[in-house]
Enzyme design. Structure first.
Site, mmCIF file in Angstrom:
data_model
loop_
_atom_site.group_PDB
_atom_site.id
_atom_site.type_symbol
_atom_site.label_atom_id
_atom_site.label_comp_id
_atom_site.label_asym_id
_atom_site.label_seq_id
_atom_site.Cartn_x
_atom_site.Cartn_y
_atom_site.Cartn_z
ATOM 1 N N ASP A 147 44.173 48.949 72.950
ATOM 2 C CA ASP A 147 44.472 50.097 72.097
ATOM 3 C C ASP A 147 45.619 49.789 71.132
ATOM 4 O O ASP A 147 46.774 49.742 71.548
ATOM 5 C CB ASP A 147 44.836 51.283 73.000
ATOM 6 C CG ASP A 147 45.201 52.531 72.221
ATOM 7 O OD1 ASP A 147 44.867 52.618 71.027
ATOM 8 O OD2 ASP A 147 45.828 53.428 72.816
ATOM 9 N N ASP A 187 43.613 51.736 64.067
ATOM 10 C CA ASP A 187 43.667 52.188 65.461
ATOM 11 C C ASP A 187 42.351 51.903 66.191
ATOM 12 O O ASP A 187 41.361 52.594 65.983
ATOM 13 C CB ASP A 187 43.984 53.696 65.464
ATOM 14 C CG ASP A 187 44.149 54.271 66.866
ATOM 15 O OD1 ASP A 187 43.972 53.530 67.850
ATOM 16 O OD2 ASP A 187 44.465 55.480 66.970
#
Ligand SMILES: *[C@@H]1O[C@H](CO)[C@@H](O)[C@H](O)[C@H]1NC(C)=O
Ligand SMILES: *[C@@H]1O[C@H](CO)[C@@H](O)[C@H](O)[C@H]1NC(C)=O
Ligand SMILES: *[C@@H]1O[C@H](CO)[C@@H](O)[C@H](O)[C@H]1NC(C)=O
Ligand SMILES: *[C@@H]1O[C@H](CO)[C@@H](O)[C@H](O)[C@H]1NC(C)=O
Ligand SMILES: *[C@@H]1O[C@H](CO)[C@@H](O)[C@H](O)[C@H]1NC(C)=O
Ligand SMILES: *[C@@H]1O[C@H](CO)[C@@H](O)[C@H](O)[C@H]1NC(C)=O
Length: 420
Positions: free
Chosen positions: A90, A300
């Protein structure tokens, strides 16, 4: 002399081949309706400081368990001997946590996943330091442990020493119960790290001998199942033969999976992977609408969507000709996808073109199909915003490299997948 030259050449080749580690990554396969409202709520909680959820948080948490957001996950090992964990890679957060052995029986998310046992690792030390992190999708708390963390398989050589801090989680929000991964490996910058814990990559990047380039990069097989037409990267996981959906490389980029040149954009700040993009345009037949000029964008891997400020997204949706259902979904006709215009994101002078087959999410519902745009409006006020968020709709299509050493993010056309 010639032999010697050849020998040196072979040696150099071996060194080059070994200069980075390939870590297979998988992606979640979507089976249910993508809950865009919940995804947007999650992004607001992640990116808007002091954000107060306006709606019942519980509704969203519960609904979040019913959908899987873009998830690139792969293996790491922790401890000696190594204990395997599947973690979400992440780039929008900066902490590593895995479920902890000895978690209470009320922590179902922990019980249903692999648990790290510090006692059976000869290199582990448990600290008394508390840890708590709030994700958009729920909170995780526990204590900080120190141990060896390795990327890929045990013995890969891409390991930290035993002082690497991470969280051993004993209390996880139920939202994590259904997740296919055990924990999360944050790949953002230290400034957003809870407890100021550094990322495992930092230690690996510091060793220039095994890691000449402080870079990690993602490649996804965008058409793994050999499909054509309205198929979206984030739907794809492993194929029927168990082949992986892509790879993450550590310490370099994989020339097998991108076409030069890489468009590098310098970081605008070292919190998230925050860059400045030149423009977003809608281009089609006799159509060239600027949707935004130069503006920040956060890259992201932990989200599916592409988001932007409301003004920009409204202009985008209008020029695509989608119908706003007032619920945050922008609907288009599934039968007319090939009539929709392309959306072009310009980064460091290079155009990255998303076709409707890239940016429309096709959802199977009640035996039928519905088509919604993979774009959403998320407003973040200055000084943190405004910005776009480039999630998987973008990262899944283009080869994406995160260069920690040179503080930049690069994108390139990807190659080497089926249908590419
Ligand atoms: C959550 O899902 C339920 C059932 O699908 C739905 O009725 C409810 O409106 C959803 N809540 C939110 C906040 O989206
Ligand atoms: C992760 O490790 C497990 C256990 O060794 C293995 O079964 C699985 O195939 C690995 N997954 C990937 C993506 O490498
Ligand atoms: C680890 O060892 C300590 C000390 O012997 C013990 O108190 C603890 O319960 C053990 N934890 C687990 C998960 O086995
Ligand atoms: C983290 O580091 C910053 C700056 O180095 C410092 O101001 C802050 O107090 C630290 N936070 C914790 C929880 O240690
Ligand atoms: C959209 O982009 C694709 C791929 O780059 C290209 O083949 C197609 O012609 C473009 N469509 C329009 C309307 O420009
Ligand atoms: C895009 O959004 C930014 C930030 O809100 C705004 O300054 C800019 O004018 C917008 N561009 C267009 C074309 O709407």
């Amino acid at each position: 002399m010639a032999w010697r030259g050849l020998f040196v050449t072979i040696l150099v080749l071996i060194v080059l081949i070994d200069a980075f580690e390939r870590i297979p990554v998988n992606k979640i396969k979507h089976t249910k309706k993508y809950n865009k409202k919940a995804a947007v709520e999650k992004l607001k909680q992640r990116y808007i400081k002091n954000y107060k959820p306006k709606i019942n948080q519980k509704d969203y948490s519960e609904n979040l368990t019913n959908y899987e957001d873009a998830q690139y996950y792969g293996n790491i090992t922790i401890g000696t001997p190594g204990q395997y964990f599947s973690v979400l890679f992440d780039t929008g957060s900066s902490n590593l946590w895995v479920p902890c052995k000895g978690c209470p029986f009320t922590d179902f998310a922990c019980l249903f996943h692999k648990q790290f046992n510090c006692n059976t690792s000869s290199t582990c030390t448990m600290t008394n330091q508390d840890f708590e992190i709030q994700y958009g999708s729920g909170a995780v708390s526990g204590s900080v442990a120190n141990d060896v963390v390795c990327f890929g398989n045990t013995g890969s050589g891409y390991c930290t020493d035993k002082t690497q801090g991470f969280a051993c989680a004993t209390d996880e929000d139920p939202v994590f119960m259904n997740m296919v991964f055990d924990g999360i490996l944050g790949m953002g910058w230290d400034s957003i790290s809870v407890d100021n814990l550094t990322q495992p990559m930092d230690q690996i990047f510091a060793n220039k001998a095994t890691c000449p380039q402080a870079v990690f990069a993602f490649w996804l097989n965008t058409d793994l199942n050999g499909n054509t037409g309205a198929v979206f990267a984030f739907w794809l996981n492993t194929d029927l033969n168990g082949n992986t959906g892509g790879e993450m490389t550590l310490c370099g980029t994989d020339p097998n999976h991108y076409v030069e040149p890489i468009a590098w954009a310098p970081l605008a700040a070292t919190d998230y992977w925050r860059i400045t993009i030149d423009a977003v345009h809608v281009k089609g037949k006799n159509l060239d609408v600027p949707v935004s000029g130069s503006i920040w964008a956060i890259v992201d891997t932990g989200t599916t969507l592409i988001t932007g400020p409301t003004t920009n997204i409204t202009a985008l949706v209008d020029s695509i000709g989608a119908f706003d259902d007032g619920q945050g979904d922008y609907i288009v006709s599934c039968t007319g996808l090939h009539f929709l215009p392309n959306v072009t994101v310009t980064i460091s002078g290079q155009d990255f073109v998303l076709t409707p087959f890239d940016y429309v999410l096709v959802e199977e519902q009640n035996g039928g199909k519905s088509c919604v745009l993979g774009f959403a409006a998320v407003d973040v006020d200055p000084p943190n915003g405004p910005f776009w968020i480039l999630g998987d709709v973008f990262i899944g299509k283009f080869y994406t490299a995160f260069d920690r050493g040179n503080k930049r993010v690069g994108f390139a056309q990807s190659k080497g997948g089926k249908g590419q």
